[in-house]
Design an enzyme around this catalytic site. Structure first.
Site, short mmCIF file in Angstrom:
data_model
loop_
_atom_site.label_atom_id
_atom_site.label_comp_id
_atom_site.label_asym_id
_atom_site.label_seq_id
_atom_site.Cartn_x
_atom_site.Cartn_y
_atom_site.Cartn_z
N ASN A 191 -1.60 -3.56 8.23
CA ASN A 191 -3.15 -2.71 8.65
C ASN A 191 -3.72 -4.19 9.46
OD1 ASN A 191 -2.44 -3.11 5.13
ND2 ASN A 191 -5.06 -2.79 5.66
N ASP A 192 -5.00 -3.92 8.22
CA ASP A 192 -6.51 -5.10 9.03
C ASP A 192 -6.07 -6.28 9.62
OD1 ASP A 192 -7.00 -3.41 7.18
OD2 ASP A 192 -7.55 -4.91 6.01
N PHE A 229 -4.30 -10.84 0.43
CA PHE A 229 -5.23 -9.66 1.02
C PHE A 229 -6.43 -10.13 2.42
CE2 PHE A 229 -6.19 -5.68 -2.10
CZ PHE A 229 -4.96 -5.30 -2.03
N GLU A 265 -16.31 -2.61 2.50
CA GLU A 265 -14.83 -3.16 3.34
C GLU A 265 -14.95 -3.99 4.19
OE1 GLU A 265 -11.27 -0.79 0.83
OE2 GLU A 265 -11.19 -1.04 3.16
C1 FRU Z 1 -9.03 -2.21 4.15
C2 FRU Z 1 -8.16 -3.23 2.84
C3 FRU Z 1 -9.24 -4.51 2.96
C4 FRU Z 1 -8.29 -4.88 1.80
C5 FRU Z 1 -6.34 -4.44 2.68
C6 FRU Z 1 -5.83 -4.30 1.73
O1 FRU Z 1 -7.68 -1.63 5.14
O2 FRU Z 1 -8.49 -1.86 2.15
O3 FRU Z 1 -11.01 -4.04 2.01
O4 FRU Z 1 -8.05 -6.67 1.82
O5 FRU Z 1 -7.61 -3.63 3.22
O6 FRU Z 1 -4.51 -4.54 2.33
#
Ligand code: FRU
Length: 504
Positions: free
Chosen positions: A43-44, A100, A226
């Site tokens: 993800n991110d 994270f 976020e």
């Molecule tokens: C955003 C999020 C962040 C977090 C991460 C966890 O997509 O929820 O806030 O740090 O992904 O994987």
């Protein structure tokens, strides 16, 4: 004889390996010039930093499955923002929690003291998410930690006194984005703290002081805040501060999205020109977008090309998720209001294979450009200009009858991406929908840039004033290409560029 057999065997093994690598990244739906991990969950984007001629992309990564799990920081590097090379995992979960999202900086002045023998430290600042405390509902399960690298990002050492920022009792307390604030010679951390942003400052990246907060009464609040970002852009000789705040859910077309505010920042407080939300991207698939650190006058943004509404279900294998292309940010005033613009970075030109230009193109009903485009891969960039635009649509299609439609609705003055019939969509009931975005520009001249990969389109209208990013899953490559207009339009200039694959 034995020598010959061994050589033949070695050649065979090498050929097989080469073939495997060549076949790699040719799976169904595999993006060809957007970064995606070879396998497993992403993800991110995290810790994006430019250092010694290399762009570093770290990312939320779960190396054991194709769904979200205990978070690591994966790592990839690139010299041109398109040719990414996956590197070994940079950060693993530890006793303080999962790793994270967060950022990375070049600590050129060695404020942290991590530098040794003249080696400049790269410092990563991230959220430690403790799943045990989360279960106990202490409300304090997210803290911030740091790690440093003295070998240009290859290996990382976590700071032994982590966490460097304790949680005051806020259940969502994460995603630190850190930058150097030169006028006061201190670091600023922009942190998402549930329904607002809290700014912290530090002389050394190790001890942090709360400065102020912003946003409880501003912007969109349809979900948790976020992945923020804060940076200045010069606009007509004035420094304008951009505060990006990602939000999930609550986006303009449902689910995850990025909003932004423009204003002033004095090292302590962010004062917004307006408390109204502006959207960075109106599509459904640009989340957690933030900028690279240490890129001088360039502000380069990149996001995760998915949405929490369906990210864990998309039909890709053996990986899940890709990133958007990198975008160059700017500012533009429309009717006295300043907006952020994003356009593809110039490095996209490196992917050009062939192109053709057309002038004064009259489109009435349908212009079929399939043969002229002669594009077997479906990878392209389209740019066109038109005056006094009427309704039109750009249609990507395949022999199975899948259609992905990008268009403009004059009456509503809206752009749209319609993926209702674009291919596989049964993995989530809200996926097959039409997404809309307002036309912000008031210019009679309209410019359209569209970037298409195997399973995504990115629309940059009016030089990046209205942006939309959508993913889709066609049954086969979208090799057919049409421009349609029932009312009729005249395109002044059109350029179609076939792009090549860059990921391996
Ligand atoms: C955003 C999020 C962040 C977090 C991460 C966890 O997509 O929820 O806030 O740090 O992904 O994987």
């Amino acid at each position: 004889m034995i020598k010959k057999i061994i050589t033949a065997a070695m050649i065979f093994i090498m050929m097989t390996c080469l073939q495997l690598t060549a076949q790699d990244f040719k799976e169904k739906y595999r993006p060809q010039f957007h970064f995606s991990p070879k396998a497993h969950w992403m993800n991110d984007p995290n810790g994006m930093v430019y250092h010694n001629g290399i762009y570093h992309l770290f990312y939320q990564y779960y190396p054991d499955a194709k769904v979200w799990g205990p978070m690591h920081w994966g790592h990839a590097t690139s010299k041109d923002l398109f040719t990414w090379k996956e590197q070994p995992i940079a950060l693993f979960p530890d006793s303080l929690g999962y790793i994270f999202s967060g950022s990375a900086v070049v600590d050129a002045k060695n404020t942290s003291g991590f530098g040794k023998d003249g080696k400049v430290p790269l410092v990563a600042i991230f959220t430690l998410h403790d799943p045990v405390q989360e279960k106990q509902k202490t409300g304090k399960h997210e803290t911030q930690g740091i790690a440093y690298s003295l070998d240009d990002g290859k290996t990382w050492t976590k700071y032994k006194a982590n966490p460097v920022l304790q949680n005051p009792g806020i259940s969502d307390f994460r995603d630190p984005k850190v930058m150097w604030f030169e006028p006061q010679k201190k670091w600023i951390m922009t942190l998402a703290t549930k329904d607002r942003i809290t700014f912290y400052s530090s002389p050394d990246l190790k001890s942090w002081t709360s400065e102020s907060n912003f946003g409880a009464d501003a912007g969109a609040h349809g979900g948790v805040w976020e992945c923020p970002d804060l940076f200045p852009i010069m606009h007509n000789g004035k420094k304008v501060w951009v505060l990006i705040v990602n939000i999930n859910p609550g986006g303009p077309n449902k689910g995850s999205a990025g909003q932004y505010f423009l204003g002033d920042f004095d090292g302590k407080t962010f004062t917004a020109y307006s408390k109204e939300t502006k959207w960075l991207d109106f599509g459904t698939d640009n989340y957690a977008a933030v900028t690279f650190s240490n890129t001088g006058n360039r502000n380069i943004l990149l996001g995760w090309m998915s949405n929490w509404q369906y990210a864990n279900q998309v039909p890709t294998d053996p990986w899940r998720s890709a990133n958007t292309i990198a975008r160059e940010l700017g500012l533009k005033t429309v009717n006295k209001v300043i907006y952020l613009t994003s356009v593809p970075v110039k490095e996209l030109d490196l992917l050009k294979v062939t192109s053709f230009d057309l002038k004064n193109v009259k489109v009435k009903d349908q212009l079929n450009l399939t043969e002229k485009a002669n594009n077997k891969t479906g990878l392209f960039r389209l740019d066109f200009d038109l005056k006094n635009a009427g309704d039109f649509s750009i249609v990507l299609a395949n022999k199975e009858g899948n259609e992905l439609i990008v268009g403009y609705d004059k009456k509503a003055n809206q752009y749209y991406i319609d993926r209702t019939k674009s291919g596989k969509s049964d993995f989530e009931k809200g996926f097959a929908e039409k997404h809309i975005a307002p036309r912000i520009s008031v210019d009679a001249n309209m410019t359209i840039s569209l970037v298409a990969d195997v399973a995504s389109v990115e629309l940059f209208a009016d030089n990046g004033l209205t942006v939309m990013t959508d993913i889709f899953f066609p049954e086969s490559v979208m090799t057919e290409f049409y421009i349609k207009s029932a009312s009729g339009i005249t395109i002044d200039k059109l350029k179609y560029t076939v792009l090549k694959a860059s990921t391996k």
